[in-house]
Design an enzyme around this catalytic site. Structure first.
Site, PDB file in Angstrom:
ATOM      1  N   CYS A  84      -1.458   0.679   7.372  1.00 29.89           N
ATOM      2  CA  CYS A  84      -2.862   0.533   7.466  1.00 29.89           C
ATOM      3  C   CYS A  84      -3.376  -0.913   6.557  1.00 29.89           C
ATOM      4  CB  CYS A  84      -3.921   1.534   7.208  1.00 29.89           C
ATOM      5  SG  CYS A  84      -3.678   2.917   8.430  1.00 29.89           S
ATOM      6  N   ARG A  85      -3.313  -0.680   5.304  1.00 30.54           N
ATOM      7  CA  ARG A  85      -4.036  -1.724   4.373  1.00 30.54           C
ATOM      8  C   ARG A  85      -2.955  -2.840   4.269  1.00 30.54           C
ATOM      9  NH1 ARG A  85      -5.102   2.224  -0.298  1.00 30.54           N
ATOM     10  NH2 ARG A  85      -3.294   3.044   0.576  1.00 30.54           N
ATOM     11  N   SER A  86      -1.880  -2.673   3.977  1.00 34.62           N
ATOM     12  CA  SER A  86      -1.164  -3.921   3.610  1.00 34.62           C
ATOM     13  C   SER A  86      -0.793  -4.647   4.897  1.00 34.62           C
ATOM     14  CB  SER A  86       0.161  -3.675   2.694  1.00 34.62           C
ATOM     15  OG  SER A  86       1.086  -2.647   3.247  1.00 34.62           O
ATOM     16  N   CYS A 128       0.727  -1.039   0.171  1.00 37.26           N
ATOM     17  CA  CYS A 128      -0.093  -0.201  -0.035  1.00 37.26           C
ATOM     18  C   CYS A 128       0.884   1.244  -0.114  1.00 37.26           C
ATOM     19  CB  CYS A 128      -1.161  -0.031   1.163  1.00 37.26           C
ATOM     20  SG  CYS A 128      -0.226  -0.074   2.652  1.00 37.26           S
ATOM     21  N   ASN A 182       2.405   1.498   4.616  1.00 37.07           N
ATOM     22  CA  ASN A 182       2.468   0.020   5.069  1.00 37.07           C
ATOM     23  C   ASN A 182       2.205   0.305   6.447  1.00 37.07           C
ATOM     24  OD1 ASN A 182       5.313  -2.126   5.605  1.00 37.07           O
ATOM     25  ND2 ASN A 182       3.190  -2.681   5.092  1.00 37.07           N
ATOM     26  N   ASP A 210      -8.378   3.843   1.384  1.00 35.91           N
ATOM     27  CA  ASP A 210      -7.531   4.286   2.424  1.00 35.91           C
ATOM     28  C   ASP A 210      -7.929   4.424   3.848  1.00 35.91           C
ATOM     29  OD1 ASP A 210      -5.315   4.615   4.062  1.00 35.91           O
ATOM     30  OD2 ASP A 210      -3.971   5.726   2.455  1.00 35.91           O
TER      31      ASP A 210
HETATM   32  P1  4NP Z   1      -1.882   2.680   3.994  1.00 37.72           P
HETATM   33  O1  4NP Z   1      -2.341   4.113   4.838  1.00 37.72           O
HETATM   34  O2  4NP Z   1      -1.189   3.009   2.959  1.00 37.72           O
HETATM   35  O3  4NP Z   1      -2.970   1.752   4.112  1.00 37.72           O
HETATM   36  O4  4NP Z   1      -0.739   2.451   5.152  1.00 37.72           O
HETATM   37  C1  4NP Z   1      -1.596   5.382   4.874  1.00 37.72           C
HETATM   38  C2  4NP Z   1      -1.196   5.802   6.132  1.00 37.72           C
HETATM   39  C3  4NP Z   1      -0.309   6.793   6.099  1.00 37.72           C
HETATM   40  C4  4NP Z   1      -0.107   7.645   5.007  1.00 37.72           C
HETATM   41  C5  4NP Z   1      -0.957   7.116   3.796  1.00 37.72           C
HETATM   42  C6  4NP Z   1      -1.316   6.280   3.669  1.00 37.72           C
HETATM   43  N1  4NP Z   1       0.563   8.852   5.103  1.00 37.72           N
HETATM   44  O5  4NP Z   1       0.920   9.706   4.286  1.00 37.72           O
HETATM   45  O6  4NP Z   1       1.106   9.118   6.399  1.00 37.72           O
END
Ligand code: 4NP
Length: 145
Positions: free
Chosen positions: A13-15, A8, A11, A119
């Site tokens: 939340c989703r992955s 994702c 790294n 997300d």
């Molecule tokens: P993820 O979510 O891609 O599902 O881990 C996110 C968490 C944090 C950020 C972006 C996406 N960020 O930009 O801080």
């Protein structure tokens, strides 16, 4: 042994959630996750994501964020991404001639009608993300020999 990398953006939340769910479904597989961005490298999964996962029996507490790199190509049978932006970011790093399959998570859950895993860091819908991730992980298990 099947080797799958979930990717994702952050790294956190989703992955990592996909990694935890897939590990529970396929304990013998080699499974990891990574983010295309580097903002959260070394951090555990985001607190609200960990809480929502723990409520379903998935402990993500020992996972730590790392960044996806070009070297990941060649290490995995399949790279599973959460949205179209992840797909473009991963494809940009594909070495010439590398044939690794890179696919959207939602391709394994066509019954949901979703074309990406939204997300939850932004939507705040951690349970909705987990519902979709669980459905897709079951789809991966069903379609992997
Ligand atoms: P993820 O979510 O891609 O599902 O881990 C996110 C968490 C944090 C950020 C972006 C996406 N960020 O930009 O801080």
């Amino acid at each position: 042994m099947t080797r799958i990398l979930f990717v994702c953006l952050g790294n956190i939340c989703r992955s990592p959630a996909a990694e935890g769910v897939m590990r529970a479904l396929a304990p013998d597989w080699h499974i990891d996750s990574a983010g295309t961005g580097d903002w959260h490298v070394g951090e555990p999964p985001y607190g609200p994501m960990q809480q929502a996962a723990r409520a379903r029996g998935y402990d993500l507490g020992s996972l730590r964020a790392r960044q996806f790199t070009r070297a990941d190509f060649g290490l995995w049978d399949r790279i599973v991404v959460m949205d179209g932006s992840n797909l473009a970011n991963v494809e940009r790093l594909r070495p010439p001639g590398d044939g690794t399959e890179v696919v959207l998570m939602t391709d394994f859950a066509p019954e949901t009608g979703m074309s990406e895993v939204p997300d939850p860091y932004y939507t705040r819908d951690f349970d909705g993300a987990l519902d979709l991730i669980e459905a897709a992980a079951r789809g991966i298990l069903a379609r992997t020999g």
